[in-house]
Design a protein around this motif. Structure first.
Motif, short mmCIF file in Angstrom:
data_model
loop_
_atom_site.label_atom_id
_atom_site.label_comp_id
_atom_site.label_asym_id
_atom_site.label_seq_id
_atom_site.Cartn_x
_atom_site.Cartn_y
_atom_site.Cartn_z
N ASN A 191 24.98 -17.62 -56.16
CA ASN A 191 24.51 -16.77 -57.24
C ASN A 191 24.39 -15.34 -56.75
N TYR A 192 25.19 -14.46 -57.33
CA TYR A 192 25.13 -13.05 -56.95
C TYR A 192 25.98 -12.23 -57.91
N ALA A 193 26.02 -10.92 -57.66
CA ALA A 193 26.82 -10.01 -58.48
C ALA A 193 27.59 -9.07 -57.58
N VAL A 194 28.86 -8.91 -57.88
CA VAL A 194 29.66 -7.85 -57.25
C VAL A 194 29.57 -6.63 -58.15
N VAL A 195 29.36 -5.46 -57.56
CA VAL A 195 29.30 -4.20 -58.32
C VAL A 195 30.36 -3.26 -57.78
N SER A 196 31.36 -2.95 -58.58
CA SER A 196 32.44 -2.07 -58.14
C SER A 196 32.94 -1.23 -59.31
N ALA A 197 31.97 -0.62 -60.02
CA ALA A 197 32.29 0.25 -61.16
C ALA A 197 33.13 -0.53 -62.16
N CYS A 198 34.26 0.03 -62.57
CA CYS A 198 35.05 -0.59 -63.64
C CYS A 198 35.90 -1.75 -63.16
N ALA A 199 35.89 -2.04 -61.86
CA ALA A 199 36.55 -3.23 -61.33
C ALA A 199 35.58 -4.40 -61.20
N THR A 200 34.32 -4.20 -61.60
CA THR A 200 33.26 -5.18 -61.37
C THR A 200 33.61 -6.58 -61.85
N ALA A 201 33.95 -6.74 -63.12
CA ALA A 201 34.16 -8.09 -63.66
C ALA A 201 35.34 -8.78 -63.00
N ASN A 202 36.40 -8.03 -62.70
CA ASN A 202 37.55 -8.65 -62.01
C ASN A 202 37.17 -9.10 -60.61
N HIS A 203 36.34 -8.31 -59.91
CA HIS A 203 35.88 -8.72 -58.59
C HIS A 203 35.03 -9.99 -58.69
N ASN A 204 34.16 -10.07 -59.70
CA ASN A 204 33.34 -11.26 -59.87
C ASN A 204 34.19 -12.47 -60.18
N LEU A 205 35.20 -12.28 -61.01
CA LEU A 205 36.13 -13.37 -61.32
C LEU A 205 36.86 -13.81 -60.06
N GLY A 206 37.30 -12.84 -59.26
CA GLY A 206 37.99 -13.17 -58.02
C GLY A 206 37.12 -13.93 -57.05
N ASP A 207 35.87 -13.52 -56.91
CA ASP A 207 34.97 -14.25 -56.01
C ASP A 207 34.70 -15.66 -56.52
#
Length: 432
Positions: free
Chosen positions: A175-191
């Motif tokens: 359980n966590y969140a990746v924060v990378s501005a406008c790439a955030t949701a894609n990074h979360n999907l990738g993880d």
């Protein structure tokens, strides 16, 4: 004695160890539809979500419009106490996630404790609680430190949606969140994809949410000269790849996806929308806001994706581009696609659904992943609307102004963020 992992040096051996990951549920809360079916229908109709801002008086600012959620009332989805304890970005995350779980046929109340231990949540936001930050700052300035809410920080932090979702459903996996501005949701999907591949979870709920339409966010983006100022024609302001584009249009909402290990999904008879084939990530290492002018970082992410997914350039039928409608960004991404795909870049379809939704910032990657998956499901590419004036530097098949039916077996979703963060995710038509 040699350890087992030393034998995993060959790419084909590593590929053989990977668990297959599929998409079994989706939820969307967008400026053009408050659920996935309405969102998809609006995309096919070429509907714009941009309109004058209603939440506050925008006249002091250069931009007077945005892509607000229309007809959204949190009390339609949750009780008043819950709504008051959540910044809008977290409200949006809960609403989109509820839809995704229902769509996947996963009822948390019917899951055993051992099953919940294997379900993770990786869900982020690019900015977090912008509204509560603005409200509590005003409270401090007007009334003093003693009147700052004890819920200020828990409502503000970008990872709080992941925490709330785990508590709401009892999911005890990663359980966590990746924060990378406008790439955030894609990074979360990738993880989420990697967690399932490696066996650390069987199901991961992932995505992103954003609620940036506030005075401070509008003023900040205006100060950067990042937003369109086409105040006389908001609905046609987001115009990726058009020669007269003048900046992006701010949007809000959330996208949620249920990713699942293939055999787990098959055992429970789940509907499978598509398979997640691979991910690619890179950095521009160039500038905090401007993209690399030649698109080198974006190209690296797409090249990494093709290697990870074991795809050839000619295997790809469609790319949902980051396509923000900025003068520099659209050209850089176009150059990146031509660098990676060569002549095939002109044979596939590309488009930017931000022409309709606006830019949902940290939620964009998830919402656009859903559009990309539905392009595979329906064998239809959603359009890029508002095109009028050709730009000689943007010369691909951007699917202008109307959807196009075509075979779509493999599709890519791109998402890039301030700081030079680049992500690309590939989805494929599911086959046994």
């Amino acid at each position: 004695m040699r350890r087992a992992f030393l034998y995993l040096s060959e790419p084909e051996t590593i590929m053989a160890q990977r668990r297959r990951v599929v998409v079994t549920g989706m939820g969307a809360l967008t400026p053009i539809g408050l659920n996935v079916p309405d969102f998809w229908e609006a995309l096919l109709q070429g509907k714009s979500g941009a309109a004058p801002i209603t939440r506050f008086d925008p006249t002091p600012f250069d931009t007077h419009f945005a892509c607000e959620l229309k007809g959204f009332d949190p009390l339609d989805y949750m009780d008043r106490k819950t709504a008051r304890r959540l910044d809008p970005f977290a409200q949006y995350a809960l609403v989109a996630t509820d839809e995704a779980l229902r769509d996947a046929g996963l009822d948390p109340e019917k899951l055993a404790a051992s099953e919940k231990d294997r379900i993770g949540v990786v869900f982020g936001s690019g900015i977090g609680g912008m509204q509560v930050f603005q409200e509590q700052t005003a409270q401090y300035l007007q009334r003093g430190a003693r009147f700052i809410s004890p819920l200020f920080i828990p409502m503000l932090i970008p990872d709080i949606s992941a925490g709330h979702l785990a508590i709401r459903y009892g999911f005890r996996g990663p359980n966590y969140a990746v924060v990378s501005a406008c790439a955030t949701a894609n990074h979360n999907l990738g993880d989420a994809f990697l967690l399932i591949q490696r066996g650390m979870a069987d199901v991961v709920l992932c995505g992103g949410s954003e609620a940036p339409i506030t005075e401070m966010a509008l003023g900040g983006f205006n100060a950067m000269k990042a937003l369109s100022t086409r105040n006389d024609d908001p609905a046609r302001a987001s115009r990726p790849f058009d020669a007269t584009r003048d900046g992006f249009v701010m949007g809000e909402g959330a996208g949620a996806l249920v990713l699942e290990e293939l055999e787990h999904a098959r055992r429970r008879g789940a509907r499978i929308y598509a398979e997640v084939l691979g991910i690619g990530m890179s950095a521009d290492a160039h500038h905090i806001t401007a993209p690399d002018p030649e698109g080198e970082g974006a190209a690296l992410a797409m090249q990494a994706l093709l290697r990870d997914a074991n795809l050839r350039p000619e295997d790809v039928d469609y790319i949902n581009m980051h396509g923000t409608s900025t003068p520099l960004g659209d050209v850089a991404e176009t150059k990146a696609i031509k660098r990676v795909f060569g002549e095939h870049a002109y044979r596939m379809n590309v488009s930017s659904t931000k022409s309709m939704t606006g830019h949902l910032l940290g939620a964009a990657g998830a919402v656009e992943a859903i559009a990309t998956i539905l392009a595979i499901v329906h064998q239809t590419v959603p359009p890029t609307i508002n095109f009028e004036h050709p730009d000689p530097e943007c010369d691909l098949n951007y699917t202008f102004n109307a959807p196009q039916q075509r075979p779509v077996r493999v599709a890519i979703n791109n998402a890039f963020g301030f700081g030079g963060h680049n992500t690309a995710v590939a989805f494929g038509r599911y086959e046994e």
